[in-house]
Design a protein around this motif. Structure first.
Motif, PDB file in Angstrom:
ATOM      1  N   ILE A 322       0.831  -7.251  -4.192  1.00 50.19           N
ATOM      2  CA  ILE A 322       0.542  -6.313  -3.096  1.00 50.19           C
ATOM      3  C   ILE A 322       0.429  -7.060  -1.774  1.00 50.19           C
ATOM      4  CG2 ILE A 322      -1.077  -4.564  -2.267  1.00 50.19           C
ATOM      5  CD1 ILE A 322      -1.968  -4.226  -5.215  1.00 50.19           C
ATOM      6  N   SER A 323      -0.238  -8.223  -1.794  1.00 45.87           N
ATOM      7  CA  SER A 323      -0.382  -9.001  -0.575  1.00 45.87           C
ATOM      8  C   SER A 323       0.976  -9.457  -0.055  1.00 45.87           C
ATOM      9  CB  SER A 323      -1.287 -10.211  -0.841  1.00 45.87           C
ATOM     10  OG  SER A 323      -1.498 -10.968   0.322  1.00 45.87           O
ATOM     11  N   GLY A 324       1.873  -9.847  -0.958  1.00 49.36           N
ATOM     12  CA  GLY A 324       3.212 -10.232  -0.545  1.00 49.36           C
ATOM     13  C   GLY A 324       3.972  -9.079   0.080  1.00 49.36           C
ATOM     14  N   ARG A 325       3.763  -7.879  -0.466  1.00 54.11           N
ATOM     15  CA  ARG A 325       4.394  -6.685   0.124  1.00 54.11           C
ATOM     16  C   ARG A 325       3.835  -6.435   1.529  1.00 54.11           C
ATOM     17  NH1 ARG A 325       6.792  -2.180  -2.412  1.00 54.11           N
ATOM     18  NH2 ARG A 325       7.463  -0.685  -0.805  1.00 54.11           N
ATOM     19  N   ASN A 326       2.537  -6.604   1.685  1.00 55.49           N
ATOM     20  CA  ASN A 326       1.934  -6.454   3.016  1.00 55.49           C
ATOM     21  C   ASN A 326       2.521  -7.452   4.004  1.00 55.49           C
ATOM     22  OD1 ASN A 326       0.074  -4.288   2.715  1.00 55.49           O
ATOM     23  ND2 ASN A 326      -1.367  -5.639   1.667  1.00 55.49           N
ATOM     24  N   ASP A 327       2.675  -8.698   3.553  1.00 52.84           N
ATOM     25  CA  ASP A 327       3.214  -9.730   4.436  1.00 52.84           C
ATOM     26  C   ASP A 327       4.657  -9.432   4.819  1.00 52.84           C
ATOM     27  OD1 ASP A 327       0.819 -11.032   4.249  1.00 52.84           O
ATOM     28  OD2 ASP A 327       1.459 -12.377   2.644  1.00 52.84           O
ATOM     29  N   SER A 328       5.447  -9.011   3.846  1.00 51.76           N
ATOM     30  CA  SER A 328       6.862  -8.740   4.124  1.00 51.76           C
ATOM     31  C   SER A 328       7.034  -7.573   5.088  1.00 51.76           C
ATOM     32  CB  SER A 328       7.612  -8.460   2.819  1.00 51.76           C
ATOM     33  OG  SER A 328       7.146  -7.251   2.219  1.00 51.76           O
ATOM     34  N   GLU A 329       6.075  -6.656   5.101  1.00 53.33           N
ATOM     35  CA  GLU A 329       6.122  -5.509   6.017  1.00 53.33           C
ATOM     36  C   GLU A 329       5.289  -5.750   7.269  1.00 53.33           C
ATOM     37  OE1 GLU A 329       4.982  -2.070   3.777  1.00 53.33           O
ATOM     38  OE2 GLU A 329       6.645  -2.265   2.356  1.00 53.33           O
ATOM     39  N   HIS A 330       4.765  -6.985   7.408  1.00 54.76           N
ATOM     40  CA  HIS A 330       4.004  -7.391   8.600  1.00 54.76           C
ATOM     41  C   HIS A 330       2.794  -6.493   8.844  1.00 54.76           C
ATOM     42  CE1 HIS A 330       7.397 -10.031   9.385  1.00 54.76           C
ATOM     43  NE2 HIS A 330       8.217  -8.992   9.338  1.00 54.76           N
ATOM     44  N   ARG A 331       2.117  -6.127   7.775  1.00 56.04           N
ATOM     45  CA  ARG A 331       0.902  -5.316   7.903  1.00 56.04           C
ATOM     46  C   ARG A 331      -0.283  -6.236   8.192  1.00 56.04           C
ATOM     47  NH1 ARG A 331       0.927  -0.058   5.123  1.00 56.04           N
ATOM     48  NH2 ARG A 331       3.020   0.407   4.353  1.00 56.04           N
ATOM     49  N   GLN A 332      -1.135  -5.849   9.119  1.00 56.64           N
ATOM     50  CA  GLN A 332      -2.292  -6.633   9.491  1.00 56.64           C
ATOM     51  C   GLN A 332      -3.550  -5.774   9.453  1.00 56.64           C
ATOM     52  OE1 GLN A 332      -2.238  -9.904  10.028  1.00 56.64           O
ATOM     53  NE2 GLN A 332      -0.016 -10.020   9.757  1.00 56.64           N
ATOM     54  N   LEU A 333      -4.685  -6.435   9.143  1.00 56.45           N
ATOM     55  CA  LEU A 333      -6.014  -5.816   9.203  1.00 56.45           C
ATOM     56  C   LEU A 333      -6.021  -4.482   8.469  1.00 56.45           C
ATOM     57  CD1 LEU A 333      -6.904  -6.811  12.864  1.00 56.45           C
ATOM     58  CD2 LEU A 333      -7.511  -7.977  10.757  1.00 56.45           C
ATOM     59  N   ARG A 334      -6.405  -3.395   9.134  1.00 53.93           N
ATOM     60  CA  ARG A 334      -6.550  -2.099   8.456  1.00 53.93           C
ATOM     61  C   ARG A 334      -5.232  -1.477   8.045  1.00 53.93           C
ATOM     62  NH1 ARG A 334     -11.545   1.065  11.487  1.00 53.93           N
ATOM     63  NH2 ARG A 334     -13.023  -0.668  11.457  1.00 53.93           N
ATOM     64  N   GLN A 335      -4.125  -2.029   8.540  1.00 49.40           N
ATOM     65  CA  GLN A 335      -2.827  -1.508   8.108  1.00 49.40           C
ATOM     66  C   GLN A 335      -2.447  -2.009   6.715  1.00 49.40           C
ATOM     67  OE1 GLN A 335      -0.096  -2.818  11.116  1.00 49.40           O
ATOM     68  NE2 GLN A 335      -0.737  -1.277  12.624  1.00 49.40           N
ATOM     69  N   ARG A 336      -3.118  -3.036   6.238  1.00 49.95           N
ATOM     70  CA  ARG A 336      -2.772  -3.611   4.938  1.00 49.95           C
ATOM     71  C   ARG A 336      -3.179  -2.651   3.828  1.00 49.95           C
ATOM     72  NH1 ARG A 336      -1.316  -8.912   5.088  1.00 49.95           N
ATOM     73  NH2 ARG A 336      -1.963  -9.378   2.944  1.00 49.95           N
ATOM     74  N   MET A 337      -2.261  -2.396   2.938  1.00 51.95           N
ATOM     75  CA  MET A 337      -2.547  -1.506   1.816  1.00 51.95           C
ATOM     76  C   MET A 337      -3.213  -2.299   0.700  1.00 51.95           C
ATOM     77  SD  MET A 337       1.349  -0.973   0.442  1.00 51.95           S
ATOM     78  CE  MET A 337       2.436  -2.350   0.102  1.00 51.95           C
ATOM     79  N   GLY A 338      -3.997  -1.608  -0.065  1.00 53.07           N
ATOM     80  CA  GLY A 338      -4.691  -2.241  -1.184  1.00 53.07           C
ATOM     81  C   GLY A 338      -5.060  -1.198  -2.216  1.00 53.07           C
ATOM     82  N   THR A 339      -5.765  -1.637  -3.250  1.00 51.74           N
ATOM     83  CA  THR A 339      -6.176  -0.706  -4.298  1.00 51.74           C
ATOM     84  C   THR A 339      -7.348  -1.284  -5.070  1.00 51.74           C
ATOM     85  OG1 THR A 339      -5.401   0.564  -6.226  1.00 51.74           O
ATOM     86  CG2 THR A 339      -4.586  -1.677  -6.029  1.00 51.74           C
ATOM     87  N   THR A 340      -8.147  -0.414  -5.620  1.00 46.71           N
ATOM     88  CA  THR A 340      -9.144  -0.819  -6.612  1.00 46.71           C
ATOM     89  C   THR A 340      -8.481  -0.804  -7.989  1.00 46.71           C
ATOM     90  OG1 THR A 340      -9.911   1.409  -7.141  1.00 46.71           O
ATOM     91  CG2 THR A 340     -10.899   0.338  -5.220  1.00 46.71           C
ATOM     92  N   VAL A 341      -9.124  -1.416  -8.957  1.00 51.86           N
ATOM     93  CA  VAL A 341      -8.587  -1.377 -10.313  1.00 51.86           C
ATOM     94  C   VAL A 341      -9.727  -1.495 -11.313  1.00 51.86           C
ATOM     95  CG1 VAL A 341      -8.200  -3.881 -10.434  1.00 51.86           C
ATOM     96  CG2 VAL A 341      -6.892  -2.371 -11.922  1.00 51.86           C
ATOM     97  N   VAL A 342      -9.630  -0.744 -12.390  1.00 54.63           N
ATOM     98  CA  VAL A 342     -10.474  -0.948 -13.562  1.00 54.63           C
ATOM     99  C   VAL A 342      -9.550  -0.810 -14.774  1.00 54.63           C
ATOM    100  CG1 VAL A 342     -11.199   1.490 -13.611  1.00 54.63           C
ATOM    101  CG2 VAL A 342     -12.554  -0.245 -14.810  1.00 54.63           C
ATOM    102  N   MET A 343      -9.609  -1.798 -15.659  1.00 58.30           N
ATOM    103  CA  MET A 343      -8.684  -1.852 -16.790  1.00 58.30           C
ATOM    104  C   MET A 343      -9.449  -2.143 -18.073  1.00 58.30           C
ATOM    105  SD  MET A 343      -5.278  -4.258 -17.309  1.00 58.30           S
ATOM    106  CE  MET A 343      -6.126  -5.817 -17.425  1.00 58.30           C
ATOM    107  N   ALA A 344      -9.052  -1.486 -19.140  1.00 54.52           N
ATOM    108  CA  ALA A 344      -9.630  -1.718 -20.464  1.00 54.52           C
ATOM    109  C   ALA A 344      -8.542  -2.217 -21.397  1.00 54.52           C
ATOM    110  CB  ALA A 344     -10.251  -0.440 -21.010  1.00 54.52           C
ATOM    111  N   LEU A 345      -8.885  -3.199 -22.226  1.00 59.03           N
ATOM    112  CA  LEU A 345      -7.950  -3.746 -23.207  1.00 59.03           C
ATOM    113  C   LEU A 345      -8.711  -4.010 -24.494  1.00 59.03           C
ATOM    114  CD1 LEU A 345      -5.171  -4.971 -23.986  1.00 59.03           C
ATOM    115  CD2 LEU A 345      -6.020  -7.154 -23.107  1.00 59.03           C
TER     116      LEU A 345
END
Length: 753
Positions: A322-345
């Motif tokens: 996700i961070s690489g996608r943000n960098d490639s699209e030149h997103r900065q600060l609040r423009q950067r996309m992100g997500t929470t995650v909870v996973m069970a295995l």
């Protein structure tokens, strides 16, 4: 449907409570029920908060991440209100009975009725708590049987007891020894020998104790079959225009699988608005799914620490994607996309929960519903640091702002949480975004809506749909995503007889070097042949010998001072000497965990000489002035990311070991010819220090730091040009570098930026 508001029962600590009488209304609000139990008759009102937090309360706050076991501080009844001469502190989430009128049973009382795996699980939880409690000087709590309570599979602490003197594992072994006589026949002998190791000082660290119990749990767990039912669903909700959440298995899926890579569920809640949050969520789900499917999760291969490391690296891989996608699209600060995650295995006899952000996991048994994850937000951070009580921290303006999420910054600053839960009875894990968990909806409805699954009155698919309906009608302010995991546990069909467990006694002083102390002894399995008990096979410890042989040996060595020269210069003599020493020196008694052969060696490269934060300079091998160092894309794989030339400066992020090699995950700080490298001076004898961890602020209400450098993938090693900031893996033993102690301190800052 209307849900009853639960009564709020509290446990009181402090000298002031001793003067109260049953039926008395304290401070016009708290009804004294007896035995230090109070009922808050005005639970809708905010309790009294202290101006200053005394020292004996601070451990409750710092142990907040362990609130499955440790009660939380609810509030205060000041002495100025009660006129009792002493403050009364109120604890919630304690081991009170379901009616609130009494306490849950002591572990020592419930012990004799526990199954073999349940008893081991209780001991394992205490062992897990030993180091955190010791760090807060309250480990003596774990030595007081009156404070150790149980709620089904959970060990619960009634309150914390301050240490007068730091206790040790030997004292814990003395307590457990009292329970060995009434232990399940399958583990009685094992427990007696384990206690002997503890009381004799052979087990010196909680990690060694946990490792012993882990292997015993794995063996006991093989007598049970586990079936995993998973149902997932996501919904935009009544007020949102689009859905930023994502889940795996895909929306509307209902499956039935065995523990392994297919027994995986993921919930992500995107951050970053339209065309941002949903992209981050889908990218995280895809990355995590692919990483899990690549894991070799054979039922007989149970290495919890290795799997925890893989799950942590998987979260970091999703973060980098996700961070690489943000960098490639030149997103900065609040423009950067992100997500929470909870996973069970689910794997072997356990279920693992991996978590970043504020999406949650709940554990529902026939006894209770417990939130097992801790939100990565400002409020929880304030409590963990000991700055505020949780209810007080929730009143802050930015209380719900996230301090970390996937995709906002580099993985060097990401700290995923991984927990594991032994499965010895039917239970349910609920993963959900805050569209459902907000306003305590789970706590309100778990008994009426989720618990019927365990009674066979409903199934996961129907309950999943019902929970989405509740989220939309009773909350309705956000997208909602749910994954329900129903774990069915029953004895194996071929019979209920358990296998026989053998444990090699551990003599840390004799058999293990200081670096090897973390490697606990292994176990072997023997067919019980119809006998349902687990019998322990004893391997006698070496007997204490007279000092006379050692004195004679010293004299012999003095008399044979010329032998070393003969050893090195005479081949025939050296071969004979090697055979002689091999015949008289004892080998370490390590038992293979699968067979009963006592000859499996401990890997020599299991302990790395590097630690996260170390800086290293790529050096040339002897006899070569420009040997390159290969940077691989993943741990344990030969896919080349690029070539690190001599003179490169790297920082260690993580260390991992497999059966053959030790690997280092590194970040490139500078490369020869790069602008940064010209600023490096190698003439200042300064010691290196770990880089401080920086919090990630990923909520729109909290500014996030600058983006990390782009992560380039699929590079050809002949033509690729690595750049500072990129990460990868190198083999420690094959590398052509060494630690340079003369790096300038400002290089640490350069690497951390």
């Amino acid at each position: 449907m209307q849900y009853a508001v639960p009564k709020h029962y509290l446990w009181a600590i402090g000298e002031g409570i001793k003067a109260c009488r049953p039926g008395e209304l304290i401070a016009g609000r708290y009804l004294f029920k007896g035995d230090r139990i109070l009922l808050d008759t005005q639970s809708e009102q905010f309790p009294e908060m202290p101006e200053d937090i005394p020292g004996f309360i601070t451990p409750y706050l710092r142990l907040f991440p362990h609130r499955l076991h440790v009660p939380e501080v609810y509030g205060l009844i000041p002495r100025t209100v009660t006129k009792l001469g002493s403050d009364i502190w109120l604890l919630e989430n304690g081991p009170l009975s379901t009616t609130g009128e009494g306490l849950m049973p002591e572990l020592a009382i419930a012990w004799k009725n526990g199954t073999a795996m349940r008893q081991l699980s209780w001991l394992w939880q205490i062992a897990q708590l030993w180091q955190p409690c010791s760090s807060q000087a309250v480990a003596s709590t774990l030595l007081n049987p009156q404070l150790l309570r149980v709620e089904g599979p959970l060990v619960r602490l009634l309150e914390l007891q301050s240490d007068q003197k730091a206790p040790n594992l030997s004292q814990l072994g003395q307590l457990w020894q009292q329970w060995a006589g009434s232990a399940h026949p399958a583990i009685a002998s094992f427990l007696r020998q384990l206690c002997q190791q503890m009381t004799a000082g052979q087990l010196r660290t909680p990690e060694q104790l946990i490792s012993q119990l882990d292997k015993a749990l794995a063996l006991c767990g093989r007598s049970l079959d586990r079936t995993i039912h998973i149902a997932t669903g996501t919904d935009t909700g009544p007020t949102r225009s689009h859905n930023e959440d994502a889940c795996y298995p895909p929306n509307g899926t209902a499956i039935k699988v065995s523990p392994g890579s297919e027994a995986c569920a993921i919930v992500c809640d995107g951050i970053g608005g339209q065309d941002g949050g949903e992209v981050a969520s889908e990218l995280a789900v895809t990355t995590l799914r692919d990483r899990v499917q690549q894991m070799l999760l054979h039922p007989a291969n149970c290495d919890p620490q290795s799997l925890i490391g893989k799950l942590e690296r998987s979260a970091c891989a999703a973060n980098d994607a996700i961070s690489g996608r943000n960098d490639s699209e030149h997103r900065q600060l609040r423009q950067r996309m992100g997500t929470t995650v909870v996973m069970a295995l689910a794997h072997a006899h356990e279920l693992y929960i991996s978590h970043v952000g504020d999406s949650r996991a709940y554990w529902i048994t026939r006894d209770s519903c417990r939130q097992v994850t801790l939100d990565d937000d400002v409020a929880c951070r304030e409590v963990r640091l000991g700055y505020a009580l949780y209810r007080d921290a929730l009143q802050q303006v930015a209380a719900g702002a996230l301090v970390q999420a996937l995709g906002i910054t580099s993985s060097a600053s990401l700290h995923p949480t991984v927990q594991r839960f032994p499965l010895d009875e039917d239970c349910i894990f609920l993963l959900c975004s805050d569209g459902l968990s907000d306003k305590d909806r789970i706590e309100e409805c778990w008994e009426t809506e989720i618990l019927p699954i365990l009674n066979g009155a409903n199934n996961v698919a129907k309950v999943k749909d019902r929970l989405i309906e509740i989220a939309n009608t009773r909350n309705g302010h956000d997208n909602v995503t749910i994954a329900l995991i129903y774990c069915q546990v029953k004895p194996k069909e071929e019979g209920s007889t358990l296998t026989e467990l053998s444990i090699a006694p551990l003599d840390v002083t004799t058999y293990f070097t200081e670096e090897e102390n973390d490697a606990a002894p292994n176990f072997s399995i023997h067919n019980a042949g119809g006998n349902s008990s687990l019998k322990t096979q004893f391997f006698p410890r070496p007997k204490t010998q007279s000092p006379l042989p050692y004195l004679l040996g010293i004299l012999l060595l003095l008399g044979l001072g010329g032998l070393p020269l003969a050893y090195f210069f005479n081949q025939d003599f050296s071969e004979a000497a090697n055979g002689w020493f091999k015949g008289i020196l004892p080998e370490k008694p390590v038992i293979d965990p699968v067979t009963s052969s006592p000859a499996s060696p401990v890997p020599t490269n299991a302990v790395s000489s590097f630690k996260p934060g170390d800086l290293i300079e790529v050096k040339a091998n002897s006899g070569a002035k420009s040997d390159p160092l290969i940077l691989n894309t993943e741990f344990g794989k030969s896919e080349v990311k690029g070539i690190l030339p001599v003179g490169s400066i790297l920082q260690v992020i993580n260390t991992e070991s497999n059966e053959q090699d030790t690997w280092l995950e590194v970040k490139i700080c500078s490369l020869p010819g790069n602008g940064n490298s010209s600023q490096i001076k190698l003439n200042s004898p300064k010691s290196l220090a770990k880089i401080p961890k920086q919090p990630i602020r990923s909520s729109p209400s909290v500014a996030s730091p600058s983006a990390s450098p782009s992560i380039k993938a699929n590079l050809e090693p002949e033509t690729s040009k690595l750049t500072p900031g990129e990460t990868g893996w190198i083999k420690e033993e094959e590398s052509t570098f060494k630690i340079d102690p003369n790096l300038e301190p400002n290089l640490l800052q350069k690497c951390s930026s």
